[in-house]
Every structure is written in C-alpha cells, then in structure tokens.
Write a protein that holds these residues in place. Sequence first.
Motif, PDB file in Angstrom:
ATOM      1  N   PHE A   1       0.835  -1.211   0.000  1.00 48.06           N
ATOM      2  CA  PHE A   1       0.000   0.000   0.000  1.00 48.06           C
ATOM      3  C   PHE A   1       0.864   1.252   0.000  1.00 48.06           C
ATOM      4  O   PHE A   1       0.627   2.199  -0.756  1.00 48.06           O
ATOM      5  N   ALA A   2       1.894   1.274   0.864  1.00 45.88           N
ATOM      6  CA  ALA A   2       2.765   2.448   0.947  1.00 45.88           C
ATOM      7  C   ALA A   2       3.526   2.664  -0.350  1.00 45.88           C
ATOM      8  O   ALA A   2       3.744   3.807  -0.772  1.00 45.88           O
TER       9      ALA A   2
ATOM     10  N   ALA B   1       2.525  13.068  -3.853  1.00 41.87           N
ATOM     11  CA  ALA B   1       1.306  13.320  -3.095  1.00 41.87           C
ATOM     12  C   ALA B   1       1.567  13.427  -1.606  1.00 41.87           C
ATOM     13  O   ALA B   1       0.744  13.982  -0.864  1.00 41.87           O
ATOM     14  N   LEU B   2       2.703  12.905  -1.144  1.00 42.99           N
ATOM     15  CA  LEU B   2       3.020  12.937   0.284  1.00 42.99           C
ATOM     16  C   LEU B   2       3.704  14.225   0.712  1.00 42.99           C
ATOM     17  O   LEU B   2       3.797  14.490   1.918  1.00 42.99           O
TER      18      LEU B   2
ATOM     19  N   MET C   1      11.848  19.018   5.935  1.00 46.88           N
ATOM     20  CA  MET C   1      10.714  18.536   5.150  1.00 46.88           C
ATOM     21  C   MET C   1      11.176  17.876   3.864  1.00 46.88           C
ATOM     22  O   MET C   1      10.672  16.818   3.468  1.00 46.88           O
ATOM     23  N   GLN C   2      12.156  18.463   3.202  1.00 46.84           N
ATOM     24  CA  GLN C   2      12.637  17.921   1.932  1.00 46.84           C
ATOM     25  C   GLN C   2      13.295  16.559   2.135  1.00 46.84           C
ATOM     26  O   GLN C   2      13.055  15.618   1.378  1.00 46.84           O
TER      27      GLN C   2
ATOM     28  N   PHE D   1      10.920   8.990   3.050  1.00 45.85           N
ATOM     29  CA  PHE D   1       9.679   8.218   3.121  1.00 45.85           C
ATOM     30  C   PHE D   1       9.300   7.645   1.763  1.00 45.85           C
ATOM     31  O   PHE D   1       8.722   6.559   1.686  1.00 45.85           O
ATOM     32  N   SER D   2       9.627   8.317   0.696  1.00 44.70           N
ATOM     33  CA  SER D   2       9.264   7.816  -0.634  1.00 44.70           C
ATOM     34  C   SER D   2      10.293   6.839  -1.180  1.00 44.70           C
ATOM     35  O   SER D   2       9.938   5.914  -1.919  1.00 44.70           O
TER      36      SER D   2
END
Length: 275
Positions: free
Chosen positions: A119-120, A127-128, A142-143, A149-150
């Motif tokens: 799912f991830a 989009a995240l 943030m960057q 995470f991606s």
Amino acid sequence: MNQLRAALRRTLAPAPVRHALLRWTLLLLAVAVWQLVARAHGSVYFPPPAEIARHARDLWFSGPVRHGFLTEAAVADVLPSLGRMAAGFALAAVAGIALGVAVGRSRRAYALCNPVLQFARAVPPPALVPVFVVIFDFGTPMQIASIVFSAVWPVLINTAEGARNTDPLRLEVAAVLRLTPAERLRFLILPSALPRIFAGLRLSLSLSLILMVFSELLPGTANGIGFTLTDAQSRSDLLTVWAALALLGALGHLLNTGLLAVEKRLVGKGRTTTV
C-alpha cells in the motif's frame, strides 16, 4: 575457419566496449539532430544543445580552479540539492536494508507487513509532500523527510524478498556449522539478497532525484536546482530552464552509473561467497 574466427575476435573490440560505443554513438547522433533542427527552426523555446551546454558551463562550471571550477551559483544551488538528495537516499537505504532483512527473515512478520508495504509503495511520492509540509513546515527537514519516506519502500521490499529467498540448504549448512546470526547475515543472507537490494537502490535513487527536485519547487524554498527551475521560469529565462533540465539528466546518469559500478563489484563478490 577457426583461424578466421580467431582473427575476427582479435580485431573486434570486446562486447562491453562495442556496447558503450553504440550507446555514445546514438547519443551523439541524437544531439546532432537536435542541434540541426533547433538551428533550422530558430525557436526561442527549443535552443540548440550547444547553447544550452555553453550556458550551463557559464552558470555553474566556470569558477576558479581552487573551487573545482564551481561558480557561486553552483555552490548556492547545485551542492545543497545534492546534499539533500544524498542525505535522504542514505537514510532510506540504511533503513530499508535493515527493516527489509528483519521482515524478510520472519514469515509471520512478512505476512503481516506485506500488505502495508504494498500500500505504501503504491502511494504516488509527490502526493506525500503536502503531508510533510504540515508536519515539518518548509525547509530542509521537510525535503529530506519526503525523500526518505518515498525512497525507502523499494529498498525495503526488495531486501525483504531477497532475504526471504535465501537458499534453505545453505541455511541448513550454516546451522550445522553453528554460525552465529551475525555470521549468517554477513555470509549468507546479505550476499544472497544483494541483487534485489541493488534493484531497490536503483529505484530509490531515481525517486530521490525526483523528490529532491519536486520538494524544491514548492514555495518557501530559497535554493536548489528545483528553485532555479521555478525562478528561471518566472523570469522567462528558458535557456536556464533547459540548462537545469540537462544538469538533472546528467546527474541522474552519473549517479546511476556509479551505483551500477558498485553493484557490479559487490554482487560479483557476493556470488562467490560460500559457507
């Protein structure tokens, strides 16, 4: 006949050299066609590659020798982008390999985690970014978080699959030899999973480059290649836009080539590792 074949083998270049020559020949032909068409058309929207290369050199690579020919613009924009991408990719690689081995070596953990991982992985990475803007606000944290995470999922999933598919016979031999868990990890599991690990790393490297640029396109960013793109677009400086795109393509190619060289060296060693 055999002597003729031997003579042909001696005169012809090795297969890797021929393949490299073919790739570079095709690239040079494509650039030449682009140059001719752009010169003939004369459109400001599609400048010739020679002008793009000259502008990129003047913009980023015409600095003093003591600075590695890097200009102030390169230090201000290119190096921060590479630093963010390197940090995000490194964190994603370490976390993905560690968690992937842990998940892949446990059937229960793999059965429980696999739907979540799939799912991830299916969530589009750009989009995240708004989620991480809310959590971290604009800026480097943030960057980097969006890149990590991606980019972690391809490494994690491929590592889990590689660890899961370790030859059971070799694991039984390791048990007979009473190898410790650390020795099994070093001599069996990681060498067996290396091809899948590097497949995930290549995907993660591409995602890291994409997310690095995308995160720098957002408002609030003060430097980076993505910032250069948006700034040049706002000023209708199309030559800088094309130069930034060419720089991103060159960086992607160089990084992928370097990773392939590391993979060739390590996977070759991993395949020769025996218990």
